[in-house]
Design an enzyme around this catalytic site. Structure first.
Site, PDB file in Angstrom:
ATOM      1  N   GLU A 162       0.802  -1.223   0.000  1.00  0.00           N
ATOM      2  CA  GLU A 162       0.000   0.000   0.000  1.00  0.00           C
ATOM      3  C   GLU A 162       0.839   1.279   0.000  1.00  0.00           C
ATOM      4  OE1 GLU A 162      -3.993  -1.536   2.280  1.00  0.00           O
ATOM      5  OE2 GLU A 162      -2.307  -0.957   3.525  1.00  0.00           O
TER       6      GLU A 162
HETATM    7  C1  TNX Z   1      -4.422  -4.059   4.573  1.00  0.00           C
HETATM    8  S1  TNX Z   1      -2.661  -6.240   4.292  1.00  0.00           S
HETATM    9  C2  TNX Z   1      -3.174  -3.778   5.086  1.00  0.00           C
HETATM   10  C3  TNX Z   1      -3.049  -3.346   6.485  1.00  0.00           C
HETATM   11  C4  TNX Z   1      -4.378  -3.229   7.166  1.00  0.00           C
HETATM   12  C5  TNX Z   1      -5.262  -4.381   6.761  1.00  0.00           C
HETATM   13  C6  TNX Z   1      -6.570  -4.403   7.479  1.00  0.00           C
HETATM   14  C7  TNX Z   1      -1.633  -5.258   4.146  1.00  0.00           C
HETATM   15  C8  TNX Z   1      -0.372  -5.749   3.690  1.00  0.00           C
HETATM   16  N1  TNX Z   1      -1.980  -4.000   4.437  1.00  0.00           N
HETATM   17  O1  TNX Z   1      -2.355  -2.123   6.540  1.00  0.00           O
HETATM   18  O2  TNX Z   1      -4.158  -3.249   8.532  1.00  0.00           O
HETATM   19  O3  TNX Z   1      -5.486  -4.301   5.372  1.00  0.00           O
HETATM   20  O4  TNX Z   1      -7.292  -5.554   7.196  1.00  0.00           O
END
Ligand code: TNX
Length: 527
Positions: free
Chosen positions: A333
């Site tokens: 992300e």
């Molecule tokens: C996605 S999964 C994220 C996290 C969040 C999560 C909540 C991932 C690698 N990044 O930053 O906590 O979703 O479900």
């Protein structure tokens, strides 16, 4: 011995028989009591029931090989059995003992074990201490659930006769705890480690940094923990691990044969670091601490040389207190980092992990850059993630990048079970118990060679998770399913028999004080 994993139908039948609680052993004319059923999670590779059960009595001794590790596992077993049986159960490396822990035996690998049980005793044999430890977890499950209580119970303490031979399908069987969104104390982490050990999980991935909190002391950048660790989601006081705390977690995990995989999430998910040091920001201005739950708004400053001094220091200090082989660098992300900057960042940071003797793990977006040799990508997409993204992961796997699978709509323990689940999120969908269990890591991603799959991991993100009871109700009963996907041969995979074995865990969790979601999909015994 017959290798049941090569004869799936026979194994299925045996497990079905065992799962239904019908004992093959009970037919023997000379047994003193009906033999207890074999209902083990994760399903062992091979179960051959037969012969009389062994009964633990006040005279039972635990005989261990004369090695420190075998003795330690013996003491651990005694500590589990003594409170509920009320027996002395001396642990000895000399003389006789009806429960025996032996190091030796061939073909059991780094973690496998063999358990032979009959009228005169139970012997666990393993090539390595980890195998003895996993064998002890199986032994616990062969005893009545009341064995897990902390006060004296009635018994009888029968262990079904027969032979179990068991080795894991995958070497990487992980669980992740996000200690950044909400901080969890050393005691809480140890508590979770004990729960993971029940199901032969062998990796504890700690998500140590994110926008909302930096949780590990770094001597060369002290404000990371002191300031960056001073709050959490919702604005509570947060917290961080001193190096001594972290070492204690590592030591405790290793006493349960789990390896700690620390994660510093970069270049996104870094607001806590950026808030702690103005000079890490491209504009030289520190943002405020963040206590919300948005993602994707922060980025380290990819074109500042200081950024890599910072990352070098953090990785060096963290690697020095991490005996395990991996260091997770996040990489998910990074929505406010351009693609070119992301690639540049990963090109510069991955060699730093190698410089300090560790192997890189990153979230699967790492496959959009150039994964280092020997790197592992952790897949967190969904069943219906686009073909392009999956193909990118598959290409990396074909080129030698290992994969750990954490599909969010299967293994994310923070997803709600149903629309009524009080805690958790639902962005990846609702994940009931069957959905979490009923898929095959070996064939999950098209075009991925089976050898590229190193295992599975169940992450628990903690935006909505605050207490150990919160952890328990989200992890149980899905975590054991993830653990079984990691451990058991594909030939044992069967929801209808699994749900019966899983149901038998309920009374154990009750005895252990683990609050769990009583999914209507699972035939729990009445309380
Ligand atoms: C996605 S999964 C994220 C996290 C969040 C999560 C909540 C991932 C690698 N990044 O930053 O906590 O979703 O479900």
């Amino acid at each position: 011995m017959r290798q049941h994993h090569r004869t799936p139908r026979l194994l299925g039948t045996l497990l079905l028989v065992a799962a239904a609680g019908i004992s093959l052993v009970g037919a023997a004319p000379h047994t003193e009591a009906a033999a207890p059923p074999v209902r083990v999670v994760p399903a062992p590779a091979s179960v051959e029931p037969g012969g009389s059960p062994y009964r633990i009595t006040g005279d039972t001794r635990i005989r261990v090989d004369d090695s420190r590790e075998a003795r330690t596992v013996g003491d651990y077993l005694a500590d589990i059995l003594r409170p509920s049986t009320g027996y002395r159960l001396p642990v000895t490396s000399h003389g006789a003992g009806a429960i025996r822990l032996r190091l030796g035996g061939k073909g059991l690998g780094a973690e496998g074990y063999r358990l032979d049980s009959g009228r005169s005793g139970v012997t666990i044999t393993a090539g390595r201490p980890a195998g003895l430890f996993h064998g002890v977890q199986t032994l616990r499950q062969l005893l009545p659930a009341a064995v897990e209580k902390d006060s004296v119970q009635r018994g009888p303490w029968l262990i079904a006769g027969g032979t179990i031979e068991d080795t894991p399908r995958y070497a990487y069987r992980g669980a992740m705890l996000d200690v950044s969104r909400h901080f969890f104390t050393v005691a809480q982490v140890k508590h979770y480690i004990d729960e993971l050990a029940l199901y032969k999980v062998n990796k504890l991935h700690l998500h140590l940094s994110d926008d909302q909190g930096w949780r590990i002391a770094v001597d060369s950048w002290p404000r990371l923990a002191a300031h960056g660790g001073s709050t959490q989601v919702g604005g509570g006081q947060g917290g961080f691990y001193t190096k001594a705390d972290y070492r204690e977690i590592v030591r405790y995990a290793s006493s349960r044969y789990l390896e700690v995989v620390p994660e510093i999430d970069m270049p996104g998910h870094t607001n806590a670091a950026l808030a702690s040091y103005a000079e890490l920001n491209c504009d030289g201005v520190a943002p405020p601490l963040y206590t919300g739950t948005d993602v994707g708004f922060s980025s380290l400053c990819v074109n500042k040389p200081l950024t890599y001094d910072f990352v070098d220091d953090v990785i060096r200090e963290l690697a020095a207190i991490t005996p395990g082989g991996y260091l997770h660098i996040g990489g998910d992300e990074a929505h406010s980092t351009s693609h070119a900057d992301y690639v540049t960042f990963m090109d510069k940071v991955q060699p730093l992990v190698a410089k300090y003797g560790k192997k890189v793990i990153g979230w699967h977006q790492l496959t959009g850059a150039t994964p280092a040799k020997g790197a592992i990508a952790q897949y967190w997409g969904l069943d219906d993630t686009g073909a392009e993204e999956k193909a990118q992961v598959a290409r990396a796997a074909q080129n030698g990048t290992g994969l750990v699978l954490s599909p969010a709509d299967r293994l994310y323990l923070d997803m709600k079970y149903t629309a009524d689940t009080p805690l958790g999120q639902d962005w990846a969908g609702l994940v009931e118990v069957r959905r979490a269990y009923d898929w095959d890591p070996g064939g999950y991603l098209p075009g991925v060679p089976a050898s590229a799959v190193k295992g599975v991991e169940a992450p628990l993100w903690t935006e909505t998770i605050v207490t150990s009871a919160d952890i328990d109700v989200m992890a149980f009963p899905r975590l054991p399913g993830a653990a079984e996907l990691g451990w058991s041969p594909a030939s044992t995979h069967d929801w209808d028999t699994y749900k019966v074995r899983l149901a038998a865990q309920g009374p154990r969790w009750d005895a252990l004080g683990i609050g769990y979601y009583r999914s209507p999909q699972v035939p729990w015994p009445a309380r």
